[in-house]
Every structure is written in C-alpha cells, then in structure tokens.
Design a protein around this motif. Sequence first.
Motif, PDB file in Angstrom:
ATOM      1  N   ARG A 191      -8.346   2.462   2.917  1.00 59.76           N
ATOM      2  CA  ARG A 191      -9.123   1.957   1.776  1.00 59.76           C
ATOM      3  C   ARG A 191      -8.272   1.022   0.918  1.00 59.76           C
ATOM      4  NH1 ARG A 191     -13.207   3.389  -1.547  1.00 59.76           N
ATOM      5  NH2 ARG A 191     -14.472   3.297   0.320  1.00 59.76           N
ATOM      6  N   GLN A 192      -7.044   1.411   0.642  1.00 64.09           N
ATOM      7  CA  GLN A 192      -6.150   0.545  -0.137  1.00 64.09           C
ATOM      8  C   GLN A 192      -5.957  -0.804   0.554  1.00 64.09           C
ATOM      9  OE1 GLN A 192      -2.370   2.273  -1.623  1.00 64.09           O
ATOM     10  NE2 GLN A 192      -3.138   4.214  -0.824  1.00 64.09           N
ATOM     11  N   LYS A 241      -7.408   7.073   3.003  1.00 64.19           N
ATOM     12  CA  LYS A 241      -7.068   6.498   1.697  1.00 64.19           C
ATOM     13  C   LYS A 241      -6.166   5.275   1.850  1.00 64.19           C
ATOM     14  CE  LYS A 241      -6.544   9.279  -1.826  1.00 64.19           C
ATOM     15  NZ  LYS A 241      -6.075  10.339  -2.746  1.00 64.19           N
ATOM     16  N   LEU A 242      -5.264   5.340   2.812  1.00 64.49           N
ATOM     17  CA  LEU A 242      -4.384   4.191   3.072  1.00 64.49           C
ATOM     18  C   LEU A 242      -5.212   2.995   3.537  1.00 64.49           C
ATOM     19  CD1 LEU A 242      -1.484   3.053   3.420  1.00 64.49           C
ATOM     20  CD2 LEU A 242      -1.571   3.901   5.780  1.00 64.49           C
ATOM     21  N   ASP A 267      -9.103  -2.883   0.379  1.00 65.44           N
ATOM     22  CA  ASP A 267      -9.269  -3.376  -0.993  1.00 65.44           C
ATOM     23  C   ASP A 267      -8.369  -4.590  -1.225  1.00 65.44           C
ATOM     24  OD1 ASP A 267     -11.148  -1.518  -1.688  1.00 65.44           O
ATOM     25  OD2 ASP A 267      -9.798  -0.207  -2.790  1.00 65.44           O
ATOM     26  N   ALA A 268      -7.123  -4.488  -0.724  1.00 62.78           N
ATOM     27  CA  ALA A 268      -6.182  -5.599  -0.895  1.00 62.78           C
ATOM     28  C   ALA A 268      -6.652  -6.830  -0.130  1.00 62.78           C
ATOM     29  CB  ALA A 268      -4.788  -5.173  -0.420  1.00 62.78           C
ATOM     30  N   GLU A 308     -10.415   3.695  -6.999  1.00 60.96           N
ATOM     31  CA  GLU A 308     -10.215   3.217  -5.644  1.00 60.96           C
ATOM     32  C   GLU A 308     -11.462   2.574  -5.074  1.00 60.96           C
ATOM     33  OE1 GLU A 308      -8.744   6.309  -3.191  1.00 60.96           O
ATOM     34  OE2 GLU A 308      -6.891   6.544  -4.303  1.00 60.96           O
ATOM     35  N   VAL A 367       0.850  -1.188   0.000  1.00 59.78           N
ATOM     36  CA  VAL A 367       0.000   0.000   0.000  1.00 59.78           C
ATOM     37  C   VAL A 367       0.884   1.236   0.000  1.00 59.78           C
ATOM     38  CG1 VAL A 367      -1.997  -1.069   1.122  1.00 59.78           C
ATOM     39  CG2 VAL A 367      -0.148  -0.107   2.517  1.00 59.78           C
ATOM     40  N   THR A 368       0.280   2.367  -0.372  1.00 64.67           N
ATOM     41  CA  THR A 368       1.021   3.623  -0.444  1.00 64.67           C
ATOM     42  C   THR A 368       0.399   4.648   0.482  1.00 64.67           C
ATOM     43  OG1 THR A 368       1.617   3.205  -2.754  1.00 64.67           O
ATOM     44  CG2 THR A 368       1.793   5.483  -1.952  1.00 64.67           C
ATOM     45  N   ARG A 369       1.237   5.221   1.341  1.00 62.98           N
ATOM     46  CA  ARG A 369       0.771   6.294   2.224  1.00 62.98           C
ATOM     47  C   ARG A 369       1.141   7.636   1.588  1.00 62.98           C
ATOM     48  NH1 ARG A 369       3.018   4.943   6.661  1.00 62.98           N
ATOM     49  NH2 ARG A 369       1.232   4.299   7.937  1.00 62.98           N
TER      50      ARG A 369
END
Length: 487
Positions: free
Chosen positions: A296-297, A293-294, A300-301, A449, A133-135
């Motif tokens: 959510r990622q 947002k992090l 989702d994963a 997203e 994931v991307t912060r």
Amino acid sequence: MQVTETLSEGLKREFTVVLPAKDLEERLTNELVGLKDKVRINGFRPGKVPVGHLRRVYGRSVMADVLQNLVNETNRKIVEDQGLKLALEPQIVFPESKEEVEAAMEAKGDLSYKVSLEVLPKFEIQDFAGLSVTRETYEVPESELQEALERLAQQNRQFSSKEEGAKAEKGDRVIVDFVGSIDGTPFEGGAGTDVPVDIGSNGFIPGFEEQLIGAAKGQELTITATFPAEYGAAHLAGKEAQFATTVKDVQAPQAVEINDEFAKQFGMENLDALKTALTEAISRDYTAVSRRKLKRQLLDALDAQYAFDLPPSLMSQEFDNIWRQVQADMQQSGKTFADEDTTEEEARAEYEKIAARRVRLGLVLAEIGEKAQVQVSDEEVSQALVERARQFPGQERMVWDFYRKNPQALAEIRAPIFEEKVVDHILGSANVTEKKVSKEELMAEDEDEKPAAAASAEDKPKKARASKKKAEAAEPASDTPQTNASE
C-alpha cells in the motif's frame, strides 16, 4: 486498402478505411479457388467444381470471412504503422446503407467503414531509488504461541454429558433444538435440531448463549435475543426474536493436556514440532499483513508520482465493476445511501476516484513490468489455479476445467501474480527500511494510509469509508495487465 486518420484527440483515434471492390473480388476469388479441392458437390468431380458455381453456393459465407480477415488485417496495420498501444479492442462502424454493404458482399462496390481506437497514454517511468517505504516486522513472542496452543486445545477438546439434573455453566456445551420466530411468525433459517452451543464462544447472536446458563437436560425455555443491526440478512437485522428451545443434553469439557500425545493428533512428531509449525503459521499471517501494508505504501508513492490522462473506456469498466459490488453490498444489507448519511451522487464521485487510482496504477505497473520484462510462467499460473480449485472442495475438476477453457478467466489468475512480481521488482530498487513494531501497530488500519485520491476521512461518510476499503482491496477482474493494480 486505403486508411485515412480522421481524429487524433487525446487518447482517441479514428480512421476511415476503404476496401476497394477489386481487392474484395481478388480475395473472394482466391478463397473460392482454394475451396475447390475441399468441397464435395453432387454432379461434379472433386476439384472440378466451377468457381462460378462455388460463388453461387458459398459466395456470401466466404465473403463474410474475407471481410472479417481484411478488417483484422487493417486493424493490425493501423496499430503497427502508428506505433499504438491499445487500451481496448478497436470499435468498428460499418456503413448504415444496406445497398453499400450488399454491393461489397458481392464485390461490386467499395466498402468504407470507420475504426475507433482508444490508446494507452505515454509516460516516462520514474527512478525507483526515490521511493521510500517502511516494512514493519513483528516477532511472535512465546506468550502468543502459548495462547495459540491453548486455543487449539480448546477447539479440539472433548465433551461428556453431565450427571442428570446438572445445570449448564459458562464453558459447557448445550445440545438444543430451537424454533425462532419474530412477532409470532417463524422465519426462514430460524430452526435447528441437535445444535451444539458452547456457552461463552459468542458463536450465536448476542444474548442467546447466556440465557442457557442454569438450564438442565429436558428443560424447555424461550430465549429472547436481538439480531445485530449489521446482520447479513436484511429482514432480520435489528429484529428481536424468540426461540422456543429444548435442552437435549448438557455437557462439560474434558481437560486437555498439551503434550507430545496432543501434538500427535495433528500429525506432529512431538510438542516441539507442533510449536514450530504453529509459530511458522502465525508468522506467515503477520508477514502477509506486513506485505500488504508495504505494498500500500509503495502504490501510494507511485500514485503520487504519476499524473496522466486515463482511457475513458478503462475508467468506465473499472468504475462499473466497483459500483456493481457496492450496489450488491447495499442490496444484501438492505441499506440505502440515506441510511449511511450520504447520497448516490457523493458515493459515485468517491468510487470514481478509486477507479481512477486503480487504472492509473495498473497502467504504471504494466509499463514497469514490460520494461523490466517481467514474465509469469505457465507453472506459476497452474500452481495458483490449483490453489483456487482447492477453495471448492469436491468441485476441483470443474473449477480447473472452467479456467482452462476460458482465457479471460485464466487471465484473472495470472494478473495478480504479475502484479506481485512487478512490486517485488520495484522494491528491489526502492529505499526499504525495516521497522520492528508491536502487534497492535502492525494490525492497525491507519486512516492516513488511505489513497491521496480519496476525500479526507473527516468528510467521508462511514459507508463510503467501509466500501471504499473493500473496493481498493479487490483484485480487478481484467485480462489486461494495465489494470492489475488493486491497492
């Protein structure tokens, strides 16, 4: 007691339980004997009341307690012996025959009943190291801090009356009385007295403020403006209204100098302290967006990693919660599914996917939290409850008491704390990459997203997209940790 499994299908289990009459008689007698020293009956000395008399007086009420206790014990035994994890409380079905029930109440016959269970699915937790994931991070520039200071100054500026006959300009404050009407008929909430209108603030419906430009104290005028199509009150949305308006005063803003004296108005020692506080407040807001947002990622994963059967009852509960909110939103807006270029059937299918995602992720997070021994302390719950109570000024004590006296309501406070701690636990092992982004990038809501469980954005009607986002963001109203996932 005799327990026989009669159904094992998917996540459903059913058992037939038989409580023999002799067990009922033994339990009832023991309870009545224990009651001898507790009751006072005229004509009998304490502790000397015959069991037969107690049975005639209290037999049915005591047997009701006996049966309830036996049912609870049997349920616990079934769960323990079978090694089950329940999705919901067991469903008990007693015999329809009144004669059988009456015989059991008198301990003269066996009681046979059915227990229906819905169990949680079993699945293996995947390795977190495979999650990437991307912060996104954003540093607040000096220019944005300055803009915040200027907004703060503007919001707290003082106004003074203009000279007699002076006309209102953009940036002025106009004090007005008004009465609104549609087609000549006044509408509820359409009147106001001594209402301050800051021209250019966009605090009123479009067109209202602009028509006050050039007005002077004492002037009477009719302002015509149209309520937005998406206005909250359905009976006003999209309607053109006339406002009979009287200008009572025209005021100009006084200049505000942003210096140490200005900062002291907010309890700060000097301007530097105010700047530091503002920077921290702005950063917290952006950090919250980044965290959302992090998360959510990450979810989702996780959603892509797991596929298993879901308990029908949990699915039904989650969908019902979402659907009630959708219907409430539509009723408030006065819209129909046809207005939003969709059908009820299509919308239900969309929200069923959301419900499935939330239940699945809730089960995954609950299992991860259990294995990691994630705990929510009473102190953490109390702190969150204090914050909730503060949202209702003047009613803090009432809110506090409500939650403290309602375990299910208090679980709604505990659930999101548990969820966030589990997310932090996962992030501790996942591959998290830091990425500096612009403000626009951080605040952007990318359609890509959205959860993979949803239909594509191109196929989805706009109402479904808007309500779907709201449904995904809502915290679930559940006291079970398996339904904590909200994103």
